[in-house]
Scaffold this active site. Structure first.
Site, PDB file in Angstrom:
ATOM      1  N   ASP A   1       0.847  -1.190   0.000  1.00 28.68           N
ATOM      2  CA  ASP A   1       0.000   0.000   0.000  1.00 28.68           C
ATOM      3  C   ASP A   1       0.885   1.244   0.000  1.00 28.68           C
ATOM      4  O   ASP A   1       1.634   1.479   0.950  1.00 28.68           O
ATOM      5  CB  ASP A   1      -0.869  -0.046   1.259  1.00 28.68           C
ATOM      6  CG  ASP A   1      -1.851   1.099   1.344  1.00 28.68           C
ATOM      7  OD1 ASP A   1      -1.780   2.029   0.512  1.00 28.68           O
ATOM      8  OD2 ASP A   1      -2.686   1.069   2.266  1.00 28.68           O
ATOM      9  N   ILE A   2       0.761   2.046  -1.023  1.00 31.27           N
ATOM     10  CA  ILE A   2       1.634   3.221  -1.158  1.00 31.27           C
ATOM     11  C   ILE A   2       1.396   4.242  -0.051  1.00 31.27           C
ATOM     12  O   ILE A   2       2.297   5.013   0.286  1.00 31.27           O
ATOM     13  CB  ILE A   2       1.464   3.870  -2.565  1.00 31.27           C
ATOM     14  CG1 ILE A   2       2.699   4.699  -2.935  1.00 31.27           C
ATOM     15  CG2 ILE A   2       0.183   4.687  -2.651  1.00 31.27           C
ATOM     16  CD1 ILE A   2       2.759   5.099  -4.399  1.00 31.27           C
TER      17      ILE A   2
ATOM     18  N   ASN B   1      -7.042  12.054 -11.319  1.00 31.48           N
ATOM     19  CA  ASN B   1      -7.744  12.423 -12.562  1.00 31.48           C
ATOM     20  C   ASN B   1      -7.655  13.942 -12.721  1.00 31.48           C
ATOM     21  O   ASN B   1      -7.197  14.639 -11.819  1.00 31.48           O
ATOM     22  CB  ASN B   1      -9.193  11.936 -12.548  1.00 31.48           C
ATOM     23  CG  ASN B   1      -9.968  12.504 -11.378  1.00 31.48           C
ATOM     24  OD1 ASN B   1     -10.109  13.723 -11.241  1.00 31.48           O
ATOM     25  ND2 ASN B   1     -10.458  11.638 -10.503  1.00 31.48           N
TER      26      ASN B   1
ATOM     27  N   ASP C   1      -6.029   6.702  -5.634  1.00 27.66           N
ATOM     28  CA  ASP C   1      -6.428   8.085  -5.339  1.00 27.66           C
ATOM     29  C   ASP C   1      -7.321   8.116  -4.085  1.00 27.66           C
ATOM     30  O   ASP C   1      -7.078   8.900  -3.149  1.00 27.66           O
ATOM     31  CB  ASP C   1      -7.180   8.635  -6.559  1.00 27.66           C
ATOM     32  CG  ASP C   1      -7.356  10.143  -6.553  1.00 27.66           C
ATOM     33  OD1 ASP C   1      -6.837  10.800  -5.635  1.00 27.66           O
ATOM     34  OD2 ASP C   1      -8.011  10.660  -7.483  1.00 27.66           O
TER      35      ASP C   1
ATOM     36  N   THR D   1      -2.979   1.960 -14.850  1.00 22.52           N
ATOM     37  CA  THR D   1      -3.190   0.524 -15.104  1.00 22.52           C
ATOM     38  C   THR D   1      -4.402  -0.052 -14.381  1.00 22.52           C
ATOM     39  O   THR D   1      -4.654  -1.257 -14.472  1.00 22.52           O
ATOM     40  CB  THR D   1      -1.948  -0.311 -14.721  1.00 22.52           C
ATOM     41  OG1 THR D   1      -1.771  -0.280 -13.307  1.00 22.52           O
ATOM     42  CG2 THR D   1      -0.708   0.199 -15.422  1.00 22.52           C
ATOM     43  N   GLY D   2      -5.148   0.797 -13.679  1.00 25.64           N
ATOM     44  CA  GLY D   2      -6.363   0.329 -13.006  1.00 25.64           C
ATOM     45  C   GLY D   2      -7.583   0.723 -13.821  1.00 25.64           C
ATOM     46  O   GLY D   2      -7.793   0.234 -14.932  1.00 25.64           O
ATOM     47  N   VAL D   3      -8.356   1.630 -13.259  1.00 27.75           N
ATOM     48  CA  VAL D   3      -9.578   2.118 -13.913  1.00 27.75           C
ATOM     49  C   VAL D   3      -9.302   2.648 -15.320  1.00 27.75           C
ATOM     50  O   VAL D   3     -10.154   2.544 -16.208  1.00 27.75           O
ATOM     51  CB  VAL D   3     -10.187   3.246 -13.047  1.00 27.75           C
ATOM     52  CG1 VAL D   3     -11.402   3.860 -13.721  1.00 27.75           C
ATOM     53  CG2 VAL D   3     -10.596   2.724 -11.693  1.00 27.75           C
ATOM     54  N   TYR D   4      -8.126   3.192 -15.568  1.00 28.96           N
ATOM     55  CA  TYR D   4      -7.812   3.789 -16.868  1.00 28.96           C
ATOM     56  C   TYR D   4      -7.358   2.764 -17.923  1.00 28.96           C
ATOM     57  O   TYR D   4      -7.085   3.127 -19.068  1.00 28.96           O
ATOM     58  CB  TYR D   4      -6.779   4.905 -16.713  1.00 28.96           C
ATOM     59  CG  TYR D   4      -7.357   6.218 -16.207  1.00 28.96           C
ATOM     60  CD1 TYR D   4      -8.705   6.337 -15.892  1.00 28.96           C
ATOM     61  CD2 TYR D   4      -6.550   7.341 -16.033  1.00 28.96           C
ATOM     62  CE1 TYR D   4      -9.236   7.531 -15.424  1.00 28.96           C
ATOM     63  CE2 TYR D   4      -7.073   8.545 -15.574  1.00 28.96           C
ATOM     64  CZ  TYR D   4      -8.409   8.637 -15.270  1.00 28.96           C
ATOM     65  OH  TYR D   4      -8.923   9.828 -14.816  1.00 28.96           O
TER      66      TYR D   4
HETATM   67  N1  AR6 Z   1      -1.312   1.470  -3.134  1.00 32.77           N
HETATM   68  C1  AR6 Z   1      -0.645   1.248  -4.293  1.00 32.77           C
HETATM   69  N2  AR6 Z   1      -1.248   0.950  -5.446  1.00 32.77           N
HETATM   70  C2  AR6 Z   1      -2.602   0.863  -5.447  1.00 32.77           C
HETATM   71  C3  AR6 Z   1      -3.374   1.075  -4.280  1.00 32.77           C
HETATM   72  C4  AR6 Z   1      -2.671   1.394  -3.083  1.00 32.77           C
HETATM   73  N3  AR6 Z   1      -3.312   1.618  -1.933  1.00 32.77           N
HETATM   74  N4  AR6 Z   1      -4.677   0.919  -4.619  1.00 32.77           N
HETATM   75  C5  AR6 Z   1      -4.733   0.605  -5.928  1.00 32.77           C
HETATM   76  N5  AR6 Z   1      -3.478   0.552  -6.437  1.00 32.77           N
HETATM   77  P1  AR6 Z   1      -6.127   3.210 -10.279  1.00 32.77           P
HETATM   78  P2  AR6 Z   1      -5.690   4.758 -12.776  1.00 32.77           P
HETATM   79  C6  AR6 Z   1      -3.018   0.271  -7.816  1.00 32.77           C
HETATM   80  O1  AR6 Z   1      -7.400   2.675 -10.789  1.00 32.77           O
HETATM   81  O2  AR6 Z   1      -5.804   3.528 -13.591  1.00 32.77           O
HETATM   82  C7  AR6 Z   1      -9.208   6.959  -9.718  1.00 32.77           C
HETATM   83  O3  AR6 Z   1     -10.591   6.941  -9.505  1.00 32.77           O
HETATM   84  C8  AR6 Z   1      -3.951  -0.493  -8.732  1.00 32.77           C
HETATM   85  O4  AR6 Z   1      -3.834  -1.889  -8.493  1.00 32.77           O
HETATM   86  O5  AR6 Z   1      -6.046   3.670  -8.888  1.00 32.77           O
HETATM   87  O6  AR6 Z   1      -4.557   5.693 -13.058  1.00 32.77           O
HETATM   88  C9  AR6 Z   1      -8.698   8.362 -10.058  1.00 32.77           C
HETATM   89  O7  AR6 Z   1      -9.404   9.356  -9.377  1.00 32.77           O
HETATM   90  C10 AR6 Z   1      -3.421  -0.120 -10.108  1.00 32.77           C
HETATM   91  O8  AR6 Z   1      -2.346  -0.972 -10.491  1.00 32.77           O
HETATM   92  O9  AR6 Z   1      -5.606   4.477 -11.188  1.00 32.77           O
HETATM   93  C11 AR6 Z   1      -8.886   8.432 -11.531  1.00 32.77           C
HETATM   94  O10 AR6 Z   1     -10.202   8.811 -11.857  1.00 32.77           O
HETATM   95  C12 AR6 Z   1      -2.856   1.278  -9.900  1.00 32.77           C
HETATM   96  O11 AR6 Z   1      -2.866   1.514  -8.482  1.00 32.77           O
HETATM   97  C13 AR6 Z   1      -8.625   7.019 -11.997  1.00 32.77           C
HETATM   98  O12 AR6 Z   1      -8.905   6.184 -10.879  1.00 32.77           O
HETATM   99  C14 AR6 Z   1      -3.631   2.376 -10.587  1.00 32.77           C
HETATM  100  O13 AR6 Z   1      -5.030   2.091 -10.549  1.00 32.77           O
HETATM  101  C15 AR6 Z   1      -7.198   6.824 -12.396  1.00 32.77           C
HETATM  102  O14 AR6 Z   1      -7.048   5.531 -12.928  1.00 32.77           O
END
Ligand code: AR6
Length: 167
Positions: free
Chosen positions: A10-11, A24, A34, A118-121
């Site tokens: 967890d970052i 975002n 986020d 790499t998550g929601v995006y």
């Molecule tokens: N610590 C480290 N990494 C994490 C954690 C954590 N606590 N939680 C999730 N991840 P994402 P995006 C990883 O979806 O794709 C948000 O709603 C996760 O497994 O968080 O850049 C923003 O407000 C993945 O590999 O970010 C934007 O609207 C990575 O973090 C949107 O999502 C990124 O996933 C941005 O989407």
């Protein structure tokens, strides 16, 4: 000392000068990393973010870290993946580069990145990792205050990818 370090977890718990947020364009919070960062930092982070007037894709803005263990949060806006023909690769590299530049401007020594986009995006994980590693290596090769850079991966898939690419 290894300058680029792979860390899984967890970052929000990392004791570094700055953690990067995968934000975002509104900079007003969201889900994923986020949401976790805003929850852990407390409401003052959102108060500061509201004054920033958002952020363009590929850019980044820096704030205080409030209740977090780090000193600063760098809010980077990665691209949404639309198939790869909309400049996504360059936008992702730019998000990493601009975050690193903010850290260097403040003479920070350590920084941790999540796997931006790499998550929601939906950016393909392997390609995102290749871009992230290439971009940070190029930046660290220049003169920079940064002594240690962590790739903070959360899911096992990203861990395997980074482990393979960094070894
Ligand atoms: N610590 C480290 N990494 C994490 C954690 C954590 N606590 N939680 C999730 N991840 P994402 P995006 C990883 O979806 O794709 C948000 O709603 C996760 O497994 O968080 O850049 C923003 O407000 C993945 O590999 O970010 C934007 O609207 C990575 O973090 C949107 O999502 C990124 O996933 C941005 O989407």
């Amino acid at each position: 000392m290894e300058r680029i370090v792979l860390y899984q977890g967890d970052i929000t718990e990392m004791h570094v000068d700055a953690i990067v947020n995968a934000a975002n364009k509104s900079l007003l919070g969201g889900g994923g990393v986020d949401g976790a960062i805003h929850r852990a930092a407390g409401p003052k982070l959102l108060d500061e973010c509201k004054k920033l007037d958002g952020c363009e894709t590929g850019k980044a803005k820096i704030t205080e870290a409030y209740r977090l263990a780090c000193r600063y949060v760098i809010h980077a806006v990665g691209p949404v993946w639309y198939g790869g023909k909309n400049n996504e690769e360059e936008m992702l590299a730019s998000a990493y580069r601009n975050s690193l530049q903010l850290a260097a401007d403040k003479k920070l020594e350590s920084i941790a990145f999540p796997n931006i986009s790499t998550g929601v995006y939906r950016f393909p994980k392997k390609l995102a990792a290749e871009i992230a590693i290439k971009t940070v290596r190029a930046f660290l090769d220049k003169e920079s205050s940064l002594e240690q850079l962590f790739f903070c991966v959360f899911d096992d898939e990203n861990f395997e990818i980074y482990e393979g690419l960094l070894s």
